[in-house]
Design an enzyme around this catalytic site. Structure first.
Site, PDB file in Angstrom:
ATOM      1  N   ASP A  55      21.401  32.351 -46.499  1.00  0.00           N
ATOM      2  CA  ASP A  55      21.353  33.268 -45.369  1.00  0.00           C
ATOM      3  C   ASP A  55      20.509  34.491 -45.703  1.00  0.00           C
ATOM      4  O   ASP A  55      20.684  35.120 -46.747  1.00  0.00           O
ATOM      5  CB  ASP A  55      22.777  33.713 -45.015  1.00  0.00           C
ATOM      6  N   TYR A  57      16.441  42.312 -44.381  1.00  0.00           N
ATOM      7  CA  TYR A  57      16.986  42.285 -45.743  1.00  0.00           C
ATOM      8  C   TYR A  57      15.910  42.548 -46.794  1.00  0.00           C
ATOM      9  O   TYR A  57      15.886  41.917 -47.852  1.00  0.00           O
ATOM     10  CB  TYR A  57      17.644  40.940 -46.024  1.00  0.00           C
ATOM     11  N   HIS A  67      20.403  39.226 -34.746  1.00  0.00           N
ATOM     12  CA  HIS A  67      21.034  40.100 -35.728  1.00  0.00           C
ATOM     13  C   HIS A  67      21.835  41.165 -34.995  1.00  0.00           C
ATOM     14  O   HIS A  67      21.284  42.110 -34.448  1.00  0.00           O
ATOM     15  CB  HIS A  67      19.965  40.764 -36.611  1.00  0.00           C
ATOM     16  N   SER A  83      24.950  36.746 -34.764  1.00  0.00           N
ATOM     17  CA  SER A  83      25.775  37.449 -35.740  1.00  0.00           C
ATOM     18  C   SER A  83      26.515  38.550 -34.985  1.00  0.00           C
ATOM     19  O   SER A  83      25.892  39.343 -34.280  1.00  0.00           O
ATOM     20  CB  SER A  83      24.898  38.052 -36.841  1.00  0.00           C
TER      21      SER A  83
END
Length: 317
Positions: free
Chosen positions: A59, A64, A130, A161
């Protein structure tokens, strides 16, 4: 390592999935800057070791840091061995609005293309919004764009998410999303009320925060005074640790995975020992019915208080 179906996606995923945020940016307890992170070559070796240990679901996200790029380097010769899940850049603009029409499509498509380049692949197995808040989940244009990406063959499955229980409920009710990533653990079991419906609808569930950033492990740490009641409650779980469940992390992980709807538990991993610990949590027999029922009745009384992001802002972690 055991594997479970991710809802009706056709994907088979490892019960432990590799959370990629820690290898891409400073994140988590005790990590202040890049000097506290793995160097890139060590991160790649860790990702390869994860495959060797049977983990196939990895993931990551556009937000990120270097995570996607590092995974791209690690998996460019191993693409068929991994299930890659990533997330779009946040959809809301600085003023809180969501783009519309062509601007929305271009934004999502550009974010996906960036992910594909970084990950050195021409498709993603799972592509997620996201943080899909209520407004995003009610936005038909967002769902239409993500669905189109499936039609184009750029992604195999689409998901969201979420943070709040009402978002999980809404995501399932739309019938549009293939998978949901959500927080769930021994202490905070609120999202569990929708697991049965997700299972009936064929929506895959990936859980995060299963170890509450290390609080539900045997790595003892001094808690902030504001979390004294939380620590006392966690110690109640420690009383159930014994021969069959020699560690709290194993108890916590096995509990979460005992739900039929839960396909995988997402564990943040940035050290070889953390990887080994995560793999051990799913070894052996599954949790028994009696213990499972006991743990269901031991959720923290004030689950609304269990906001790790807010604790972080408060300086409690």
């Amino acid at each position: 390592m055991r594997y479970k179906k991710l809802g009706n996606t056709g994907l088979s995923v490892s019960e432990i999935s590799f959370g990629g945020v820690e290898i891409g940016m400073p994140y988590g307890i005790g990590v202040k800057d890049e000097s506290d992170m793995l160097v890139e070559e060590d991160a790649i070796r860790l990702l390869h070791r994860a495959i060797d240990e049977g983990i196939n679901l990895f993931d990551t996200a556009r937000h990120y840091g270097e995570s996607e790029r590092i995974m791209g380097r690690a998996f460019r010769e191993k693409r068929q061995q991994v299930v890659l899940a990533s997330k779009c850049r946040h959809l809301r603009t600085s003023d809180g609005t969501i783009p519309t029409g062509r601007a929305l499509y271009d934004f999502i498509r550009r974010s996906l293309d960036e992910s594909l380049v970084a990950l050195q692949t021409d498709y993603l197995d799972l592509y997620m919004v996201h943080y899909a808040d209520a407004g995003i989940l009610e936005n038909e244009e967002v769902a239409a764009v993500f669905s189109k990406l499936k039609v184009l063959g750029l992604v195999r499955a689409i998901g969201v998410s979420v943070y709040k229980t009402e978002e999980t409920q809404r995501a399932i009710a739309t019938g549009l999303w293939d998978a949901i990533q959500l927080p769930f653990n021994l202490m905070d079991q609120r999202h569990g009320q929708y697991f049965d419906e997700a299972y009936r609808q064929g929506v895959g569930v990936i859980i995060r925060s299963v170890l509450m950033r290390g609080m539900l492990t045997d790595r003892m740490q001094q808690s902030h005074p504001a979390l004294a009641d939380v620590e006392a409650h966690i110690n109640r779980y420690r009383l159930l640790v014994g021969k069959e469940y020699p560690g709290l992390s194993k108890l916590a992980t096995q509990f979460a995975l005992a739900y039929d709807a839960v396909s995988s538990a997402l564990i943040g991993i940035d050290k070889l020992q953390y990887l080994k610990d995560a793999v051990v949590t799913v070894e052996g027999n599954c949790i028994g019915e009696a213990l499972f029922a006991t743990l269901q009745g031991m959720a923290y009384p004030n689950q609304e208080f269990l906001n790790l992001a807010q604790w972080d802002k408060n300086g409690w972690l």
